[in-house]
Design an enzyme around this catalytic site. Sequence first.
Site, PDB file in Angstrom:
ATOM      1  N   SER A  14       0.815  -1.225   0.000  1.00  0.00           N
ATOM      2  CA  SER A  14       0.000   0.000   0.000  1.00  0.00           C
ATOM      3  C   SER A  14       0.845   1.271   0.000  1.00  0.00           C
ATOM      4  O   SER A  14       1.799   1.413   0.767  1.00  0.00           O
ATOM      5  CB  SER A  14      -0.902   0.014   1.235  1.00  0.00           C
ATOM      6  OG  SER A  14      -1.523   1.282   1.318  1.00  0.00           O
ATOM      7  N   SER A  16      -0.550   4.163   0.729  1.00  0.00           N
ATOM      8  CA  SER A  16      -1.252   5.135   1.576  1.00  0.00           C
ATOM      9  C   SER A  16      -0.361   5.780   2.648  1.00  0.00           C
ATOM     10  O   SER A  16      -0.444   6.994   2.846  1.00  0.00           O
ATOM     11  CB  SER A  16      -2.482   4.490   2.225  1.00  0.00           C
ATOM     12  OG  SER A  16      -3.433   4.216   1.227  1.00  0.00           O
ATOM     13  N   LYS A  63     -13.163  -4.322   3.299  1.00  0.00           N
ATOM     14  CA  LYS A  63     -14.026  -3.137   3.166  1.00  0.00           C
ATOM     15  C   LYS A  63     -15.474  -3.402   3.575  1.00  0.00           C
ATOM     16  O   LYS A  63     -16.157  -2.515   4.062  1.00  0.00           O
ATOM     17  CB  LYS A  63     -13.972  -2.600   1.731  1.00  0.00           C
ATOM     18  CG  LYS A  63     -12.609  -1.984   1.389  1.00  0.00           C
ATOM     19  CD  LYS A  63     -12.599  -1.334   0.022  1.00  0.00           C
ATOM     20  CE  LYS A  63     -11.178  -0.921  -0.336  1.00  0.00           C
ATOM     21  NZ  LYS A  63     -11.078  -0.213  -1.603  1.00  0.00           N
ATOM     22  N   ASN A  84     -14.216   2.409   3.195  1.00  0.00           N
ATOM     23  CA  ASN A  84     -12.754   2.406   3.061  1.00  0.00           C
ATOM     24  C   ASN A  84     -12.078   3.432   3.968  1.00  0.00           C
ATOM     25  O   ASN A  84     -10.864   3.492   4.030  1.00  0.00           O
ATOM     26  CB  ASN A  84     -12.323   2.639   1.599  1.00  0.00           C
ATOM     27  CG  ASN A  84     -12.399   4.097   1.209  1.00  0.00           C
ATOM     28  OD1 ASN A  84     -13.343   4.788   1.581  1.00  0.00           O
ATOM     29  ND2 ASN A  84     -11.420   4.582   0.481  1.00  0.00           N
ATOM     30  N   ASP A  99     -13.674   5.911  -2.186  1.00  0.00           N
ATOM     31  CA  ASP A  99     -13.201   5.293  -3.442  1.00  0.00           C
ATOM     32  C   ASP A  99     -13.993   5.786  -4.655  1.00  0.00           C
ATOM     33  O   ASP A  99     -13.423   6.113  -5.693  1.00  0.00           O
ATOM     34  CB  ASP A  99     -13.373   3.762  -3.383  1.00  0.00           C
ATOM     35  CG  ASP A  99     -12.245   3.080  -2.640  1.00  0.00           C
ATOM     36  OD1 ASP A  99     -11.134   3.662  -2.554  1.00  0.00           O
ATOM     37  OD2 ASP A  99     -12.450   1.958  -2.141  1.00  0.00           O
ATOM     38  N   ALA A 121     -17.023  -7.568 -11.297  1.00  0.00           N
ATOM     39  CA  ALA A 121     -18.237  -7.423 -10.491  1.00  0.00           C
ATOM     40  C   ALA A 121     -17.932  -7.551  -8.997  1.00  0.00           C
ATOM     41  O   ALA A 121     -18.763  -8.008  -8.213  1.00  0.00           O
ATOM     42  CB  ALA A 121     -19.250  -8.482 -10.930  1.00  0.00           C
ATOM     43  N   GLY A 122     -16.731  -7.121  -8.599  1.00  0.00           N
ATOM     44  CA  GLY A 122     -16.335  -7.186  -7.187  1.00  0.00           C
ATOM     45  C   GLY A 122     -16.714  -5.906  -6.447  1.00  0.00           C
ATOM     46  O   GLY A 122     -17.580  -5.139  -6.890  1.00  0.00           O
ATOM     47  N   GLY A 123     -16.037  -5.669  -5.309  1.00  0.00           N
ATOM     48  CA  GLY A 123     -16.348  -4.510  -4.456  1.00  0.00           C
ATOM     49  C   GLY A 123     -16.173  -3.180  -5.169  1.00  0.00           C
ATOM     50  O   GLY A 123     -17.011  -2.279  -5.039  1.00  0.00           O
TER      51      GLY A 123
HETATM   52  P1  NDP Z   1     -12.671  -8.168  -5.897  1.00  0.00           P
HETATM   53  O1  NDP Z   1     -11.857  -9.338  -5.472  1.00  0.00           O
HETATM   54  O2  NDP Z   1     -13.839  -7.735  -5.088  1.00  0.00           O
HETATM   55  O3  NDP Z   1     -13.222  -8.444  -7.425  1.00  0.00           O
HETATM   56  C1  NDP Z   1     -12.397  -8.937  -8.418  1.00  0.00           C
HETATM   57  C2  NDP Z   1     -13.158  -9.077  -9.753  1.00  0.00           C
HETATM   58  O4  NDP Z   1     -12.173  -9.419 -10.741  1.00  0.00           O
HETATM   59  C3  NDP Z   1     -14.229 -10.150  -9.804  1.00  0.00           C
HETATM   60  O5  NDP Z   1     -15.312  -9.683 -10.586  1.00  0.00           O
HETATM   61  C4  NDP Z   1     -13.521 -11.329 -10.539  1.00  0.00           C
HETATM   62  O6  NDP Z   1     -14.384 -12.127 -11.341  1.00  0.00           O
HETATM   63  C5  NDP Z   1     -12.619 -10.566 -11.461  1.00  0.00           C
HETATM   64  N1  NDP Z   1     -11.399 -11.297 -11.859  1.00  0.00           N
HETATM   65  C6  NDP Z   1     -10.385 -11.705 -11.056  1.00  0.00           C
HETATM   66  N2  NDP Z   1      -9.402 -12.286 -11.785  1.00  0.00           N
HETATM   67  C7  NDP Z   1      -9.825 -12.246 -13.074  1.00  0.00           C
HETATM   68  C8  NDP Z   1      -9.269 -12.689 -14.309  1.00  0.00           C
HETATM   69  N3  NDP Z   1      -8.079 -13.299 -14.361  1.00  0.00           N
HETATM   70  N4  NDP Z   1      -9.965 -12.480 -15.447  1.00  0.00           N
HETATM   71  C9  NDP Z   1     -11.167 -11.853 -15.409  1.00  0.00           C
HETATM   72  N5  NDP Z   1     -11.768 -11.424 -14.282  1.00  0.00           N
HETATM   73  C10 NDP Z   1     -11.101 -11.613 -13.121  1.00  0.00           C
HETATM   74  O7  NDP Z   1     -11.607  -6.972  -6.079  1.00  0.00           O
HETATM   75  P2  NDP Z   1     -11.783  -5.398  -5.814  1.00  0.00           P
HETATM   76  O8  NDP Z   1     -13.005  -4.917  -6.510  1.00  0.00           O
HETATM   77  O9  NDP Z   1     -11.602  -5.078  -4.375  1.00  0.00           O
HETATM   78  O10 NDP Z   1     -10.460  -4.819  -6.574  1.00  0.00           O
HETATM   79  C11 NDP Z   1     -10.352  -4.966  -7.963  1.00  0.00           C
HETATM   80  C12 NDP Z   1      -9.102  -4.239  -8.474  1.00  0.00           C
HETATM   81  O11 NDP Z   1      -9.224  -2.829  -8.288  1.00  0.00           O
HETATM   82  C13 NDP Z   1      -7.811  -4.676  -7.767  1.00  0.00           C
HETATM   83  O12 NDP Z   1      -6.835  -4.829  -8.762  1.00  0.00           O
HETATM   84  C14 NDP Z   1      -7.490  -3.484  -6.876  1.00  0.00           C
HETATM   85  O13 NDP Z   1      -6.108  -3.362  -6.671  1.00  0.00           O
HETATM   86  C15 NDP Z   1      -8.039  -2.320  -7.701  1.00  0.00           C
HETATM   87  N6  NDP Z   1      -8.400  -1.124  -6.869  1.00  0.00           N
HETATM   88  C16 NDP Z   1      -7.745   0.067  -7.086  1.00  0.00           C
HETATM   89  C17 NDP Z   1      -8.061   1.204  -6.355  1.00  0.00           C
HETATM   90  C18 NDP Z   1      -7.331   2.485  -6.612  1.00  0.00           C
HETATM   91  O14 NDP Z   1      -7.367   3.372  -5.750  1.00  0.00           O
HETATM   92  N7  NDP Z   1      -6.713   2.664  -7.744  1.00  0.00           N
HETATM   93  C19 NDP Z   1      -9.100   1.190  -5.292  1.00  0.00           C
HETATM   94  C20 NDP Z   1      -9.762  -0.099  -5.171  1.00  0.00           C
HETATM   95  C21 NDP Z   1      -9.386  -1.222  -5.920  1.00  0.00           C
HETATM   96  P3  NDP Z   1     -15.206 -13.415 -10.736  1.00  0.00           P
HETATM   97  O15 NDP Z   1     -16.457 -12.843 -10.097  1.00  0.00           O
HETATM   98  O16 NDP Z   1     -15.484 -14.238 -11.937  1.00  0.00           O
HETATM   99  O17 NDP Z   1     -14.293 -14.073  -9.752  1.00  0.00           O
END
Ligand code: NDP
Length: 263
Positions: A14, A16, A63, A84, A99, A121-123
């Site tokens: 991080s 931060s 989070k 966050n 965020d 489709a994550g957080g």
């Molecule tokens: P989550 O773990 O909640 O979600 C990850 C998502 O990525 C899921 O939808 C997953 O799909 C998909 N995924 C993972 N691996 C692959 C792959 N190889 N191919 C295709 N899809 C994939 O993560 P977050 O939402 O917390 O974070 C996502 C990204 O955003 C991270 O890289 C994080 O570092 C970045 N981020 C950056 C920030 C910034 O300030 N710049 C702030 C917050 C996050 P499935 O549902 O199929 O598993």
Amino acid sequence: MKLFAIFGDPVSHSRSPIMHNCVFKNLNYKACYTRVHLKDGSKLKETFFNLGLSGANVTIPHKEAAYEACDEVRGFAKTVGVVNTLINENGKLIGYNTDADGFMYAIQEFGKVNDVLILGAGGTAKALASRFMQDDIKVSVLNRSQGRLSYFKEIGCKTSNWENYSTKKYDLVVNTTSAGLKDEELPAPKEIIEDILVNTSFVADAIYGKLTPFLHLAQEKNITFKDGADMLLGQGVLANELFSNKELKIEDIKTYMKKSFEL
Ligand code: NDP
């Protein structure tokens, strides 16, 4: 001296602490910001108060646990259920989400966008989708698997997976998957990504500090793109404003936080 921290697992990567300490030091604000490697999200609240923190940031994977830990959640964090930024307000834990507004700050330079495709489709995708919809922006979500898409369907997004995706024009495509973070993968099969890229005006990635394969392909196709550095900056500036209880001016915070990116 106030003490702040970032909680995460992992947390060593991080930026931060560097960002916030650069602001505190240059603006003579008596505070220090550190990292806490927290494995068990259910221990967040007691660890926060045991350490005597005035505030904290929370990163992967805590989070949603942070949202649960709060005595009160304010603003956009309430809509999305993801926190966050934590503030100690007279012994009560108050939660915010910076965020999503940080991302809106990052894409200002693209001008008005009306139609956005989110990859993943994550957080992060949840926070961005809800925030876009607040501004009446049309949101589509494309994810590798089907399971996480139901949330997006419920809030009114168009959803698809790799099998049923069909071409459409977008103003902006955002990669919120972790594909490309620690590997050289694209967020979807190459033929889908190529199709998406020829049908969008702008591209953004939440990942920062590297040119992901997704951004590399956008660059090859001469599409205007940006990585997640400004999103990181945007969320950090807003968090610091909360930490300093508006005693520091946002323009000054931005100046020194930006400077920390050169360190
Ligand atoms: P989550 O773990 O909640 O979600 C990850 C998502 O990525 C899921 O939808 C997953 O799909 C998909 N995924 C993972 N691996 C692959 C792959 N190889 N191919 C295709 N899809 C994939 O993560 P977050 O939402 O917390 O974070 C996502 C990204 O955003 C991270 O890289 C994080 O570092 C970045 N981020 C950056 C920030 C910034 O300030 N710049 C702030 C917050 C996050 P499935 O549902 O199929 O598993």
